[in-house]
Design an enzyme around this catalytic site. Structure first.
Site, mmCIF file in Angstrom:
data_model
loop_
_atom_site.group_PDB
_atom_site.id
_atom_site.type_symbol
_atom_site.label_atom_id
_atom_site.label_comp_id
_atom_site.label_asym_id
_atom_site.label_seq_id
_atom_site.Cartn_x
_atom_site.Cartn_y
_atom_site.Cartn_z
ATOM 1 N N ASP A 35 43.856 36.862 40.336
ATOM 2 C CA ASP A 35 43.954 36.682 38.893
ATOM 3 C C ASP A 35 45.158 35.871 38.441
ATOM 4 O O ASP A 35 45.492 35.870 37.253
ATOM 5 C CB ASP A 35 43.981 38.049 38.201
ATOM 6 C CG ASP A 35 42.634 38.748 38.240
ATOM 7 O OD1 ASP A 35 41.631 38.074 37.930
ATOM 8 O OD2 ASP A 35 42.580 39.942 38.579
ATOM 9 N N ASP A 61 34.115 35.951 38.055
ATOM 10 C CA ASP A 61 35.321 35.695 37.256
ATOM 11 C C ASP A 61 36.259 34.690 37.922
ATOM 12 O O ASP A 61 37.026 33.984 37.244
ATOM 13 C CB ASP A 61 36.122 36.984 37.037
ATOM 14 C CG ASP A 61 35.303 38.221 36.758
ATOM 15 O OD1 ASP A 61 34.183 38.330 37.309
ATOM 16 O OD2 ASP A 61 35.780 39.094 36.033
#
Length: 417
Positions: free
Chosen positions: A124, A184
């Protein structure tokens, strides 16, 4: 009060009729008031804001105020990133807070993320570093910020596996069991591409492109819907399982995941000009649009039984993604500009939170933030297999505001607003 925007466009290629119905009115004011009001909590008499030790993520349960997460959470960059979006907006249009003050606040909320730049235990870093330090690097040509983003890109590249041809999403690099990749992850490629160009590091762009190709080939169903999670065999590179974590069922399409996919493939096309990436971005976008209900606001999962919660974070990611698509492929304007504007308009109509109040007597002061997220009806995770001690559906989420602000800036730069 919301007002329709009926003024003629000044940008090349955009038609005035396309902006009719967009709820403009006080959106800049409300974005500013809610984000600024949260940002300056604890401000001293001299105007100094304390160094953040927690970062807004979501409005839990029946509360109106944000729940904060630690700096190592995947969402920690979004609040500072929204301040950067407002900083950029202040250069594009007049806001009630100066560009200098917004720069100070953006830097204040970005600085703690420096400690995260070298992590190799998360995929992330794009959300965390590129969406915070990346603004300082790109908007202000700041050498320190550029180095931070480059360091984060190198750290992220350590999670790439040449056998699976993907970047591992979850788990330790040394995990020889599962090798999970989530849709994602497409959103983190922008940081790799940017750093590759800025520093001449083609290894980073090669990794990003290889990951995008693998995702394009493996993560989608024939109808254009996406899987949330894939598990790869690390010895052969074969996909051994396809399932969900935050969606309704393994076979269903999680709406935010579909938005991540569409947006991420626009980014891959931007840097490579690979027509297959553009086609995949359009295909994922078309699927998203085809599954919308009459009111235009997506359910949290396109296949979940009705009635069910919405996800306005998905609609804001998708709206900004369509505008991004138009930027990179102007021929897409005729098909997607109306759709993007309508999605923003429909989402505001259904889910804009109560108005914040402020005074401007000498100094801008937010007197009542109200519900701290500008949007309601966001869903983090409503998977029925999970136990939710506090409701994480139909609520406010920090990245709703981030992508609304990003979409708003895109519309301003296009000349639509």
């Amino acid at each position: 009060m919301r007002l329709s925007y009926l003024a003629p466009c000044v940008c090349l290629g955009l038609q005035a009729a396309q902006v009719q119905g967009l709820r403009v009115g006080d959106i800049e004011d409300q974005l500013l008031a809610k984000v600024y009001g949260v940002a300056v909590k604890g401000r001293s008499a001299s105007g100094q804001v304390p160094t953040p030790t927690g970062f807004p993520e979501w409005v839990a349960g029946n509360a109106k105020t944000y729940t904060y997460k630690a700096v190592d959470d995947w969402t920690s960059g979004f609040f500072g990133g929204t301040l950067w979006q407002l900083y950029e907006m202040s250069k594009l249009t007049q806001l009630r807070v100066s560009t200098a003050e917004l720069l100070y606040l953006a830097r204040t909320w970005t600085a703690p993320l420096y400690s995260q730049k070298d992590r190799t235990d998360t995929h992330d870093l794009g959300f965390m570093i590129h969406n915070s330090w990346g603004f300082e690097a790109i908007l202000n040509n700041n050498a320190t910020a550029k180095a931070v983003v480059h360091d984060a890109a190198i750290a992220l590249s350590q999670r790439f596996n040449p056998v699976t041809k993907t970047i591992r999403s979850w788990g330790s690099i040394s995990d020889t069991g599962s090798y999970q990749v989530i849709i994602d992850n497409m959103m983190n490629l922008e940081m790799l591409y940017w750093a590759a160009k800025e520093f001449g590091n083609t290894t980073l762009s090669d990794i990003a492109t290889t990951h995008a190709i693998s995702t394009m080939n493996n993560h989608f169903r024939p109808d254009g819907g996406s899987y949330h999670v894939l598990n790869y065999n690390q010895q052969t590179g074969a996909v051994i399982a396809k399932y969900t974590n935050q969606g309704y069922m393994d076979w269903s399409t999680w709406s935010r995941g579909q938005a991540w996919a569409a947006y991420g493939f626009v980014s891959a096309y931007k840097w490579t000009k690979n027509p297959a990436f553009l086609a995949k971005a359009k295909n994922a976008t078309d699927y998203f649009l085809s599954r919308l209900p009459e009111d235009g606001v997506p359910h949290w999962d396109f296949d979940a039984p009705r009635p069910c919660p919405r996800d306005t974070s998905a609609s804001m990611i998708m709206a900004s993604g369509m505008l991004f698509l138009i930027e990179e492929d102007p021929d897409s304007e005729a098909k997607y500009l109306d759709a993007a504007i309508k999605m923003i308009d429909d989402t505001l109509a259904l889910s804009q939170s109560d108005a914040a109040t402020y005074t401007t007597n000498g100094q801008y002061n937010v007197t009542n933030i109200g519900f701290e997220s500008i949007l309601m009806n966001g869903t983090i995770d409503n998977n029925p297999a999970h136990t939710h001690s506090i409701r994480s559906a139909d609520t406010g989420i920090v990245y709703q505001g981030y992508y609304l602000a990003e979409a708003w800036n895109r519309l301003i730069k296009m000349g639509v607003l």
